[in-house]
Design an enzyme around this catalytic site. Sequence first.
Site, PDB file in Angstrom:
ATOM      1  N   ARG A   1       0.158   3.094  -1.673  1.00  0.00           N
ATOM      2  CA  ARG A   1       1.330   3.195  -1.454  1.00  0.00           C
ATOM      3  C   ARG A   1       2.331   4.487  -2.618  1.00  0.00           C
ATOM      4  O   ARG A   1       3.019   5.478  -2.634  1.00  0.00           O
ATOM      5  CB  ARG A   1       1.887   2.583  -0.555  1.00  0.00           C
ATOM      6  CG  ARG A   1       0.986   1.838   0.468  1.00  0.00           C
ATOM      7  CD  ARG A   1       1.574   0.367   0.918  1.00  0.00           C
ATOM      8  NE  ARG A   1       3.348   1.189   1.996  1.00  0.00           N
ATOM      9  CZ  ARG A   1       4.126  -0.042   1.984  1.00  0.00           C
ATOM     10  NH1 ARG A   1       3.073  -1.686   1.431  1.00  0.00           N
ATOM     11  NH2 ARG A   1       4.562   0.193   2.714  1.00  0.00           N
TER      12      ARG A   1
ATOM     13  N   ILE B   1      -4.775  -7.432   1.798  1.00  0.00           N
ATOM     14  CA  ILE B   1      -3.832  -5.805   2.582  1.00  0.00           C
ATOM     15  C   ILE B   1      -2.617  -6.429   2.807  1.00  0.00           C
ATOM     16  O   ILE B   1      -2.267  -7.230   3.319  1.00  0.00           O
ATOM     17  CB  ILE B   1      -4.887  -5.083   2.997  1.00  0.00           C
ATOM     18  CG1 ILE B   1      -4.822  -6.007   4.057  1.00  0.00           C
ATOM     19  CG2 ILE B   1      -5.924  -4.518   1.828  1.00  0.00           C
ATOM     20  CD1 ILE B   1      -6.092  -4.746   5.149  1.00  0.00           C
ATOM     21  N   ASP B   2      -1.654  -4.855   2.971  1.00  0.00           N
ATOM     22  CA  ASP B   2      -0.453  -4.923   2.961  1.00  0.00           C
ATOM     23  C   ASP B   2      -0.322  -5.776   5.164  1.00  0.00           C
ATOM     24  O   ASP B   2      -1.215  -4.800   5.211  1.00  0.00           O
ATOM     25  CB  ASP B   2       0.795  -3.790   2.974  1.00  0.00           C
ATOM     26  CG  ASP B   2       0.479  -4.002   1.397  1.00  0.00           C
ATOM     27  OD1 ASP B   2       0.782  -4.356   0.725  1.00  0.00           O
ATOM     28  OD2 ASP B   2       0.832  -2.317   0.910  1.00  0.00           O
ATOM     29  N   LYS B   3       0.908  -5.490   5.253  1.00  0.00           N
ATOM     30  CA  LYS B   3       0.262  -6.195   6.422  1.00  0.00           C
ATOM     31  C   LYS B   3       0.134  -5.189   7.507  1.00  0.00           C
ATOM     32  O   LYS B   3      -0.463  -4.964   8.419  1.00  0.00           O
ATOM     33  CB  LYS B   3       1.950  -6.377   6.989  1.00  0.00           C
ATOM     34  CG  LYS B   3       2.577  -6.707   8.281  1.00  0.00           C
ATOM     35  CD  LYS B   3       4.479  -7.157   8.654  1.00  0.00           C
ATOM     36  CE  LYS B   3       4.534  -7.442  10.093  1.00  0.00           C
ATOM     37  NZ  LYS B   3       5.649  -7.817  10.382  1.00  0.00           N
TER      38      LYS B   3
END
Length: 336
Positions: free
Chosen positions: A251, A148-150
């Site tokens: 997103r 998953i994204d930062k």
Amino acid sequence: MSPDSGDLFEHYRLVADKGQAPERIDKFISTHIEGTSRHRVQLAIKAGYVFLNDTPAKANAIIRPDDVISVRMPYQRRGVEILPEDIPLDIVYEDEDVLVVNKPAGMVVHPGHGNFSGTLINALSHYLGITQGPDAEDERMGILVHRIDKDTSGLLLVAKTVEMQQRLAKQFFEHSIERKYIAVVWGNIKEDEGTVEGTIGRDPNDRLRYRVYDDPEKGKYACTHYKVLERFGFITVIECRLETGRTHQIRVHMSSLGHPLFNDERYGGAEIRQGTIYSKYKQFIQNCFEICPRQALHAKTLGFVHPRTGEIMRFDSEVPADMTALIEKWRRYVAG
């Protein structure tokens, strides 16, 4: 003028199958090397970095059975050395085969793009007692199944062995993994629930962004199901269920609907998208950005079939304090 092949270092070597149908070289490479695009491949061909059967490739070259394609660059390929770092982990579940970790916002999952330490993989290296040298090419260390994204918080599934990783990766490939996220998005979504579909590929104008395309050749199919949980007029709290797992999927999909995630700088959510022009409201939004200084997205639920026992496993995590405070602040705002 093309560079001398003796001055180049091979980064990738691809061999076409015996049943390979005729296909343009740029399309072939972009579909066989993860994280690249046809435009980027075309630039590499133009620069003389792509070879077809040991001869510099032409832009319109056609790939046929048994062809050998290599991508050579004027610098050595950097390996992915993984060194252990004693970083605390929030372990939700662990047995001899798998780990479920609750990742905080702000932590990078694996090394790369300037983040070669302080990552979840460095923490797992220390916890599990495994490392890999500088010549290794797998930034996931053979155990990470997804990412998953930062600046997204939430649950991640980790395999303890390569065998378990491969079994779990099959479940992701077959879209049988259950993944639900909580998100705060700009605007008042009309429908109480819905589905967003479309091909997701890199934005040619910004390599760090992705976008939705109508053309299936420009990316990978992606599907997100969403359901409204709470409405605050200018923002909406939603649950998103992933059918696929593309980079930045939620997103990108919500942005494509005109409802970018709250405080998602990359997709236009870090500015006022809905509301009034009054300075008091602007200050309220600024305070909200400070309360939740990242995109408001949390990987809340994770479900899978245990790769050894076949048992159905399901885990749920609390929405973190920054998102909880953001939602509560909007509740008070609307009530007032």
